[in-house]
Design a protein around this motif. Structure first.
Motif: not given
Lengths: 175, 222
Positions: A26, A29, A41, A48, A82, A86-87, B16-18, B20-21, B80, B109-110, B130-134, B218-219
């Motif tokens: 991630q 990514q 970015f 954050l 979590k 993860s993000s 907020l982080i998500d 932005k992502l 959620c 995420s679940e 999640k996390p969502v990818k390109l 996720v690897t």
């Protein structure tokens, strides 16, 4: 002093973070989402994350410190942590959170307290590594480098930088 | 070269982080984005009114004749969230005569099979882990194209030609919060798409079947 060498050292350092399992795909990514139009970015997202995490850890500590622990609340915080870890690809934090939630479900206070301790450790660990990464990356920024070279003490700064990179590349491999 | 963006996505997430992502992911994929932090704010933005399902003209730059404030081609929401969950939001949208045609994608995420099927049954188009990818972004376009008023010709994803529309898109950008910063698309689409293609090549996708999505481990990359 060779710029290419310094960049390779930085790459090695970054790689070591992946090899240790501190960061996962991630994070890659995030790096791929960074470009000329959005050069800051990754730094912004990580920043954050740091702000968010400090708050979360304080809330968590306080919640676990109560006479009667509100597990639902604790779970909500851990779930958030979590998610955010993860993000950004902070794999080890995420994994501790997964374990943490298991113990919350069991309402095992002792195990929860251990997890809290562990999640803090993992957080400070990755924070320190990422801060180093960003600091060194910004020093290698072509503009900054050019400025350093103009300065009479430019060569010294570069050799210091190399030593610094050497130091961090080696310390991470010792872990 | 300024390219007129065709699709506008409303992203809903309390993190907020998500936000932005997802904003960055969507913009990289050349979509216009508005982010909000809750289901209720999403409904507000969509001009949803429980009583009469007509939008209000609280926003300054709206012509009185338009029903909906801004055209939204897709809603992507976290599952959620405190208060109104993504599922609750989905239900409200699908129950609304004015909003039900907007495709909705759920993120979570679940990886809970019952959750996935519940959302899909309620009308969600996709369920993203999640996390969502390109690489997930390419799954959005087919759903958005269906919302356009004229029948779509199949076209390659790389060429964003301007399509003819029967109704002009409302170009007003309404700032819901300080972090839904919208910039007009000034980056060329070709560089975005080249990078996107390169990214998709570089990342080996663990895509088998995405509906329902049970994969997503996720690897660690070296």
């Amino acid at each position: 002093m060779e710029l290419g060498l310094m960049q390779r050292r930085l790459e090695d350092y970054t790689k070591s973070l992946f090899m240790e399992g501190l960061l996962d795909a991630q994070f890659l990514q995030l790096q791929q989402l960074q470009d000329e139009s959005n050069p800051g970015f990754v730094g912004e997202v990580v920043s954050l994350f740091f702000d968010d995490s400090e708050k979360l850890l304080n809330e968590l500590t306080s919640a676990m410190d109560q006479q009667i622990v509100d597990f639902r609340k604790v779970d909500s915080y851990v779930h958030q942590f979590k998610g955010s870890s993860s993000s950004i690809g902070a794999q080890r934090i995420k994994n501790v959170c997964i374990l943490f939630r298991k113990y919350i479900e069991e309402q095992n206070i002792e195990a929860c307290l251990r997890c809290l301790q562990q999640v803090k450790q993992e957080y400070y660990h990755v924070k320190s590594k990422l801060e180093t990464l960003f600091r060194v990356t910004s020093l290698l920024n072509p503009i900054v480098l050019k400025e350093n070279l103009k300065h009479p003490l430019g060569t010294d700064s570069l050799s210091n930088l190399c030593q610094w990179l050497d130091y961090f590349a080696n310390t991470s491999l010792l872990l | 070269m300024e390219v007129k963006s065709q699709f506008h996505v409303l992203a809903v997430d309390d993190s907020l982080i998500d936000r932005k992502l997802i904003e960055r992911l969507l913009k990289t994929s050349s979509y216009q984005v508005t982010t909000v932090d809750s289901g209720s704010k999403a409904l507000e933005f969509l001009g949803f009114r429980e009583e009469d399902e007509q939008s209000s003209s609280d926003y300054p730059s709206i012509s009185p004749s338009s029903q909906r404030v801004v055209e939204v081609n897709l809603i992507i929401t976290d599952y959620c969230m405190p208060g109104m969950t993504g599922y609750d939001l989905l239900k409200k949208i699908k129950e609304s005569s004015s909003l039900r045609n907007i495709p909705v994608v759920i993120m979570s995420s679940e990886n809970v099979p019952s959750r996935v099927s519940r959302c899909l049954e309620e009308g969600a188009e996709e369920f993203f882990l999640k996390p969502v990818k390109l690489s997930d972004m390419s799954r959005l376009r087919p759903h958005m194209k269906r919302t356009k008023l004229i029948p779509q010709k199949p076209e390659p994803e790389k060429d964003e030609k301007q399509e003819e529309e029967l109704e002009p898109e409302n170009k007003h950008q309404i700032q819901q919060q300080s972090n839904s910063n919208y910039h007009p698309q000034t980056q060329s689409n070709t560089s975005n798409n080249k990078r996107k293609a390169a990214v998709e090549e570089a990342i080996s996708p663990d895509i088998t079947t995405r509906r329902p999505r049970y994969s997503g481990g996720v690897t660690t990359a070296v």
